[in-house]
Structure formats: structure tokens, C-alpha cells
Design an enzyme around this catalytic site. Sequence first.
Site, PDB file in Angstrom:
ATOM      1  N   GLN A   1       1.772   6.470   4.551  1.00 37.90           N
ATOM      2  CA  GLN A   1       2.884   5.031   4.356  1.00 37.90           C
ATOM      3  C   GLN A   1       4.017   5.527   3.840  1.00 37.90           C
ATOM      4  OE1 GLN A   1       0.684   1.953   2.340  1.00 37.90           O
ATOM      5  NE2 GLN A   1      -0.962   1.877   3.788  1.00 37.90           N
TER       6      GLN A   1
ATOM      7  N   ARG B   1       2.278  -5.645   6.510  1.00 39.10           N
ATOM      8  CA  ARG B   1       1.148  -4.805   7.149  1.00 39.10           C
ATOM      9  C   ARG B   1       1.205  -4.623   8.723  1.00 39.10           C
ATOM     10  NH1 ARG B   1      -5.239  -7.178   7.257  1.00 39.10           N
ATOM     11  NH2 ARG B   1      -4.113  -8.615   8.677  1.00 39.10           N
TER      12      ARG B   1
ATOM     13  N   HIS C   1     -13.062  -0.506   2.373  1.00 41.07           N
ATOM     14  CA  HIS C   1     -11.556  -0.755   2.456  1.00 41.07           C
ATOM     15  C   HIS C   1     -11.430  -2.061   1.475  1.00 41.07           C
ATOM     16  CE1 HIS C   1      -7.835  -3.119   3.463  1.00 41.07           C
ATOM     17  NE2 HIS C   1      -7.484  -1.571   3.672  1.00 41.07           N
TER      18      HIS C   1
ATOM     19  N   HIS D   1     -10.321  -1.496  -2.581  1.00 42.39           N
ATOM     20  CA  HIS D   1      -9.335  -2.288  -2.869  1.00 42.39           C
ATOM     21  C   HIS D   1     -10.044  -3.650  -3.229  1.00 42.39           C
ATOM     22  CE1 HIS D   1      -6.574  -0.743   0.462  1.00 42.39           C
ATOM     23  NE2 HIS D   1      -6.191  -0.078  -0.704  1.00 42.39           N
TER      24      HIS D   1
ATOM     25  N   GLU E   1      -6.066  -7.739  -3.967  1.00 41.54           N
ATOM     26  CA  GLU E   1      -4.663  -7.358  -3.957  1.00 41.54           C
ATOM     27  C   GLU E   1      -3.628  -8.719  -3.784  1.00 41.54           C
ATOM     28  OE1 GLU E   1      -3.455  -4.648  -1.371  1.00 41.54           O
ATOM     29  OE2 GLU E   1      -1.578  -4.321  -2.103  1.00 41.54           O
TER      30      GLU E   1
ATOM     31  N   HIS F   1      -6.108  -2.544  -7.135  1.00 38.20           N
ATOM     32  CA  HIS F   1      -5.367  -3.736  -7.034  1.00 38.20           C
ATOM     33  C   HIS F   1      -6.460  -4.827  -7.701  1.00 38.20           C
ATOM     34  CE1 HIS F   1      -2.535  -1.798  -4.701  1.00 38.20           C
ATOM     35  NE2 HIS F   1      -3.197  -1.594  -3.713  1.00 38.20           N
TER      36      HIS F   1
ATOM     37  N   ASP G   1       0.060   4.430  -4.080  1.00 35.65           N
ATOM     38  CA  ASP G   1      -0.030   3.672  -3.091  1.00 35.65           C
ATOM     39  C   ASP G   1       0.660   3.871  -1.786  1.00 35.65           C
ATOM     40  OD1 ASP G   1      -1.385   1.751  -1.667  1.00 35.65           O
ATOM     41  OD2 ASP G   1      -0.829   0.197  -3.032  1.00 35.65           O
TER      42      ASP G   1
HETATM   43 ZN    ZN Z   1      -4.358   0.900  -1.055  1.00 38.62          ZN
END
Ligand code: ZN
Length: 452
Positions: free
Chosen positions: A60, A82, A203, A230, A233, A267, A318
Site C-alpha cells: 500500500q 478500498r 483478515h 483486523h 476498523e 484497529h 498499516d
Molecule cells: Zn490492515
Amino acid sequence: MTPIFARKALLPDGWADDVLLRINDGLIEEVLPGAAPDDGTVATGCIIPGLCNAHSHAFQRALAGRTEERSPAGRDSFWTWRERMYELAAMLDPDLLGAIARQVYTEMLQSGYTTVVEFHYMHRDPATKSAGMGMFEALTAAARQTGIRLTYVPVLYERAGFHAPQPEGPQELFALSLEQFLEHHDEAAGRQSDKLSVGIGAHSLRAVSAPSLAAIAEAGRKAGGPIHLHIAEQQREVDQCLAAYERRPVRWLLENAGVDEQWCLVHATHMDADETQRLASSGAVVCVCPSTEANLGDGLFPLADYLAHGGRLAIGSDSHISINPFEELRWLEYGQRLATHSRNVTSFRTAHVGRELFERAVEGGARASGQKTAGLARGAPADLVALYDDDPMLTGHGHESRLDALVFSGYRLPIEGVMVHGDWLVADGEHTCGTESRDAFRAAIAALGAKR
Ligand code: ZN
């Protein structure tokens, strides 16, 4: 190797003067405060432990600064971001991922991170759709080239949502069956070394079914490494979880997954007071990623309440919108100040907020990455950061406020050197292979630009 002599060093029980560190085979063999330098020692001004970046999606980094323009519809959110992230994921291959990760890990080392936890779900090569070890090998090669300590956490992504049993569109690049995933985990775990360890994860509750999560937790308990996911979040995830499981995500996990000290919840942004208290008491670590959570408009983690109940904390960069552990720590506290209209909120163990946040991140980061020891202690990995103690940022600061200055007062970090496993990787603030990393990154960004 040659012992290191530091005029000041932050040890597990506080700052000490004139500290000699003997290092052998990548580990700290001896810590001697009140020592004298001799002709053979390497002198530095000030030494602190390296930090763990407990949540990374290396790829990312190629999106940083490229999603900050308002869309024509004007309703930008995590979910619209996203879509952009999925577009990037679909263009990658192991070579591009490796080049991006190399630059990310270089930047981490230059800013004082010595360990990274790579939370990885991009298991398939977009070009071939095959689910081999190519992406894993790209990440481990980047870690080897830069020298950073890597905890690889493969995570399962098996469905589009609580009521969508199949992954959709670009998510197919992430998808493995539970059996394929556990095989991948075992293969990776078989390749562990001094600087590569392996955890396991899911995930999120929306992307992994309850039976699969139970199997992952069981595999994680057997393997003994950290278990990551996660958790909460976005408010939309909380609403979907309430609709599907009749529980908020953190509450559901605490009631169903046997959460304990092995777990790292990333998160845990949206929690009510009861969830906050119970999670803090569970022994798990929460990984907060303040710069990304702010960038994506996630919400504000209830830090003060969580720490007041004894919660453990790690930090992560992140999405890599910013790679600077001291900025993450600063924004942990600033979020609380803005929300409570007060100052110096994170001061439960000491009056000094910068020091408290730093020491908590050292302890929590060690747990989140599966390390048994934290900080500059005998038997711990020789992962450390040397600071220029005559830098204007630190000039005149004594033991009490030095870390406050580092966390709150600076943009340019006064980092002289960074060592991982006994090797100096950063000298005079620059990674020894920084030029190669930059060149490879530039070529990768150009190749991605050509694909758009
Ligand atoms: Zn993440």
C-alpha cells in the site's frame, strides 16, 4: 563483535548512564551500566530500543499520497479508498511487491523501526492467479535485503462478507481455501530463521467464517506465534457483525475465540465501554495505527479507557501513508487531547507521556511480533537505535523528558544509526543500501504507472 558504549541508554528499568553493551551472535550478551569506554568500543550518544511496526501492508506504500483528491461524487470513505487499493493490488506481481516492500522496510529502518509484522493476504500472483509462495518470497527477500526483522503473518480471506460466501472481484486474488491457507502457513513456518518468524491470522470477522477462524486459532495455538486480525476498523463492520452474529465484533471475538496473550487485535477502533474493559483484561495486544486510521477516517480508539484497565498496546503504520513511529505515538496522545479537551492523558505509569507511550510500544510490539524479550536486556535481540544527543531536538533534555522531546517536538528524526541483530544497517541517518532501494522503488512506480 566490538562492544558498544553509550553515554545514555534506555534499559527496561529506566535510563542509565555510561552503558556498555556486549553483543554476540545477534543477541545482547551483557548490559553494564556505569562502565568506562575503552579503545575498542564504539561510542554513541544515546541508545534506545528499536520499535516494532506491528501492522504493515507493504504494497500500500505505492498508494501513499495518491488518494487524497475528492472524487466527483464527493462521498469519499474507507470503502472508496478500498476500491483504489484493490486496483493497485490487481497490478502487482512478486517483483513489483518486492521492490515496494524493499523501499518500505528501508524507510522503516531509517525512522527507528527494527521489526515489521507483515499482515499478508495477497496470496495469488495477479498475472497467473496461482497461489504459490511467490508473494511470500518477495516479502522475505525485501526483509533480507534491508536487514529488518520480519514477522510474516499470513491471513485467510475467504469471503466477501458475513452473508457473501465467495470473495468478489479483486478479492479473488486474496482467496485461499482453509486447507490451502494452512498448508501455506506450514510452508512459511518451515522457513523461519534468526530474523524471520511466522504468525497466523484472519483478515477480519467479515472475511473469515466462524469455523475457519476456530481452525486458525487452533493452528496458531499449536504453532505458538502471534495470532492477528483486523477487528473493528469501520462502523459498517460493527453494524454488519451485529446483524449477523448479534454481537459487536470485539464482544463476539472475546466470547468465541479464546482471546489471550497470543492475540493481536488490529484497529479495535469501535468498542463500547464493556468491550474496552474486557479486551484490556484479556492479555491481548491491540495494534493501533493512528496515521492510517486518521487518513482513512476510521474513528478514534478509546486509548485512555483501555490503558486505565491495563490494556497492552502496539503501533503500526498499516497503509504507510506515513512511516514514523514517533508520529504514531504523538497522534495516539493528540487524539485523546482533541477528544477530551485536556493535556497529558496517557500518563498512567509515569507523568511523562512520550516515555510512557514509547515504553508501551516496545513491550506491546515485542508481543505482537512473537518476541520473548523486549528492550535492551540481556538475551534480547540486538535491535537498537542510536540518537544524536547533541541534536537541537534533544539538547538540554535529561532522562525525564528526552522521549517526550522525541515523540512531540520533531519532524526530522535525530537518528544516527540503527542496528538489527547486531548489524548496523543505518549510518548517519541513511540506510546503507538506501540508493538501491530507491532506484528499485522508482522503477516499480513507473511500471505501475505504465499499467494504469
Ligand atoms: Zn490492515
